[in-house]
Design an enzyme around this catalytic site. Structure first.
Site, short mmCIF file in Angstrom:
data_model
loop_
_atom_site.label_atom_id
_atom_site.label_comp_id
_atom_site.label_asym_id
_atom_site.label_seq_id
_atom_site.Cartn_x
_atom_site.Cartn_y
_atom_site.Cartn_z
CE1 TYR A 51 58.36 111.42 113.01
CE2 TYR A 51 59.96 112.67 113.70
CZ TYR A 51 59.21 112.58 112.92
OH TYR A 51 58.84 113.54 111.86
N GLY A 58 56.94 112.79 109.91
CA GLY A 58 55.56 113.86 110.21
C GLY A 58 54.30 112.80 110.19
#
Length: 517
Positions: A51, A58
Site C-alpha cells: 500500500y 485510500g
C-alpha cells in the site's frame, strides 16, 4: 541540544525546544536504523504489492501504480492534499508539529530515507516553519492535510515563515543553503500519514494548561487572602482524608503560597473562642462560598486531567503513527491504523472541559470580588473612584463573562463528532487536530479570564491596603504584576492592559509555584 531518536521525548524536552530555543540533534545510532529501515523497504518491496508504494491511496488503493510512476505518486499525494483552509497555525505550534513528526520518523519504522530526518532537523533549527492551516484534518489517516503542507515545504514548494516573514519556500531554502527533499520510495506517505499535528499542538496545550493551573492556584490563594478566609479548607488534615492526588497537590500548593500570610484566619482563633460563641450573629463567616472553600476539590480533578493527558500524549509523541509499519526487525510490513488520532482527540476533549471548568472558577471568584453585596468588604466593581461617576472593573466583567460562555460552548467534544468521508473509506474519524486546536482556543481564552481576575485582585489589595499583610509569595506576585498593571482610579481603556497581563500569564508560571506531576 535535545537529542532526537536516542531517548524518549518528554513534555520537558518539548518545553526546552519551544520556549527556551534549544536546538535539536539526531542520535547517530537512530539515524543508522532509519537508513537500515529504508534499505529494507526498498528490497522488500520488490515483486510485492504494498500500500502506498505501488498502489493508490485510500479508496484508490485497488489501482496499481506502475514502476515508472512510483516517485511521482508521492509528489502527487503531497500536492493534492495541501488543501488547508482557515487561519495559519502559529509558528511555535508548527515547531512542535515538526518535532513530533521528526521523533516519529526517527523510530525507524517508516521506511524513509535519512535525507528526510536531516532536512526536518535543519528546518527546525533554522526556524523555517511551513505555512500550515487550521482547517482540513479529520484525524483518521493522521493529520493528512496539515502534514501535507509540511510535506509541501519539505519538497521546496509552497510557503514558509522565517524570522517572522512569510516567503516562498524555494527562496528561503536558497538563502539558507537547504536542499529540497527528493522522494526515494514512500516519503510522501510517511510525512502525511501520522498524528503529529494534533500531537504537537496537544503537547503545547498541556504545557500551557500547567501554567494556567498554577495561575489559578495563585489567584485562588490571593482571593482567599482578600476575604480573610479560614485556613482549614486547604489544610493537610481536611484534604488527606480524600486521597485524590490532584486535590492534595493543590492543597499543598495553597499552603506553600499562603505560608506566613497575616490575612488568612485560623478557625480556632475566631470561631472556637468562648467569647464569640455567645453571639447570636457572627461577623465572621462560618464557611466561605464554594468558589473560595472548594478550590482543592475543583482544581484537583483539573490537575489530574492535565497529568493524565500528559502521559497519553507523550506516549503518542514517542509512537510510530503512520501506515504501513515498516518493520526491518521482523522482516515484514504491517498494515493497520496507527495513524488514527483517538488517543489525542479524547485527551484534548477532556483537557478542554477541565480548562473550561478552571475558567468558570475564575469567573465566580471574580464575581464575588466585584459584587459588594456578596463580599461586603469592597466597593461595587472594586471601584476606587467616585461611585456612580467612575466604573472600576465593571466593563471588564463583561469580557470575562462572555469569554467563559464561549469556552462552555467550545467544550462540546470533537471525539464523538465523526463524519465519514474519503468515499467512506474513513468511515469513523477522530477529529483530533480540531480537538487540539479548539482546546488551544479555550486555553487562550482562559488566560484572558484569569488576567481580568488578577487585575481585580490587585485593585482589591490596594483598596484594603493589604499588601503588607500578604504572604511572602503572594506579595512577590502582587509586586511584580503591579508594575505591569499600575493602580488606577480614573476610568481609562483597559484592553491593552488585559493583553499585557494575559501575555504575561501565558509566558511564564507565577514565581514560587511549581507544577510537579
Amino acid at each position: 541540544m535535545i537529542n532526537i531518536g536516542g531517548q524518549r521525548l518528554s513534555a520537558d524536552h518539548l518545553f526546552d525546544i519551544l520556549f527556551n530555543g534549544q536546538p535539536v540533534a539526531l542520535d547517530p545510532a537512530a539515524v543508522d536504523k532509519v537508513s537500515t529501515n529504508h534499505l529494507f523497504l526498498k528490497n522488500f518491496a520488490n515483486e510485492k504489492l504494498i500500500y502506498g508504494i505501488n498502489t493508490g491511496f485510500g479508496p484508490m488503493a485497488q489501482y496499481k501504480v506502475s514502476e515508472s510512476n512510483r516517485t511521482q505518486l508521492q509528489y502527487n499525494l503531497i500536492r493534492s492534499h495541501a488543501s488547508g483552509g482557515g487561519k495559519l497555525i502559529e509558528p511555535f505550534l508548527i515547531r512542535a508539529v515538526m518535532v513530533a513528526r521528526l521523533n516519529s520518523l526517527m523510530q525507524a519504522y517508516s521506511g524513509v530515507h535519512p535525507d528526510l530526518v536531516h532536512l526536518l532537523r535543519d528546518m527546525i533549527n533554522a526556524e523555517v516553519y511551513p505555512c500550515i492551516y487550521e482547517h482540513g484534518g479529520v484525524g483518521a489517516s493522521g493529520d493528512l492535510v496539515q502534514l501535507a503542507h509540511l510535506g509541501l515545504a519539505l519538497i521546496g514548494e509552497g510557503y514558509v515563515t522565517h524570522k517572522g516573514d512569510r516567503k516562498p519556500t524555494a527562496e528561503v531554502f536558497r538563502q539558507l543553503g537547504l536542499t529540497p527533499l527528493q522522494v526515494h520510495i514512500r516519503e510522501g506517505l510517511a510525512i502525511l500519514n501520522g498524528t503529529s499535528a494534533m500531537t504537537g499542538i496537544g503537547m503545547v496545550n498541556i504545557l500551557q494548561a500547567k501554567r494556567l493551573l498554577s495561575w489559578s492556584v495563585a489567584l485562588s490563594a490571593m482571593t482567599n487572602e482578600i476575604v480573610e478566609a479560614f485556613d482549614d479548607h486547604f489544610s493537610h488534615e481536611l484534604n488527606v482524608v480524600k486521597p485524590h492526588r490532584g486535590q492534595n497537590r493543590v492543597a499543598a500548593m495553597l499552603r506553600d503560597l499562603l505560608a506566613g500570610s497575616r490575612m488568612i484566619h485560623d478557625r480556632a482563633d475566631h470561631l472556637y473562642n468562648p467569647d464569640n460563641i455567645q453571639r447570636e450573629v457572627f461577623e465572621d463567616k462560618v464557611q466561605e462560598y464554594y468558589s473560595l472553600r472548594c478550590v482543592t476539590q475543583i482544581l484537583g480533578p483539573i490537575y489530574d486531567t492535565i497529568v493524565s493527558a500528559e502521559g497519553v500524549v507523550t506516549d503518542e509523541l514517542n509512537s510510530v503513527n503512520d501506515n504501513p509499519v515498516v518493520d526491518h526487525r521482523n522482516n515484514n510490513i504491517f498494515h493497520g491504523g496507527n495513524f488514527h488520532g483517538d488517543y489525542v482527540s479524547l485527551e484534548m476533549d477532556k483537557l478542554k472541559v477541565a480548562i473550561t471548568r478552571l475558567s468558570m472558577l475564575s469567573e465566580r471568584q471574580l464575581n464575588y470580588l466585584l459584587n459588594d453585596k456578596l463580599n461586603q468588604i469592597l466597593p461595587p466593581f472594586v471601584n476606587l473612584g467616585v461611585l456612580g461617576f467612575n466604573f472600576g472593573m465593571q466593563g471588564m466583567q463583561f469580557t470575562a463573562t462572555s469569554t467563559v460562555a464561549e469556552n462552555q460552548t467550545l467544550s462540546f467534544p470533537m471525539y464523538v463528532h465523526s463524519i465519514p468521508n474519503n468515499n467512506d473509506n474513513q468511515d469513523i474519524v477522530s477529529m483530533g487536530c480540531n480537538a487540539a486546536l479548539m482546546t488551544k482556543r479555550v486555553i487562550d481564552n482562559s488566560f484572558e479570564v484569569l488576567a481580568i481576575q488578577m487585575m481585580t485582585v490587585l485593585q482589591a489589595i490596594d483598596y484594603l491596603d493589604a499588601a503588607s499583610r500578604l504572604s511572602a509569595k503572594t506579595k512577590a506576585i502582587y509586586t511584580e504584576l503591579r508594575h505591569l498593571f499600575p493602580k488606577f482610579i480614573e476610568d481609562q481603556p483597559k484592553y491593552e492592559d488585559l493583553r499585557r497581563m494575559a501575555d504575561r500569564f501565558a509566558a511564564e508560571s507565577p514565581a514560587g509555584i511549581t507544577f510537579n506531576a
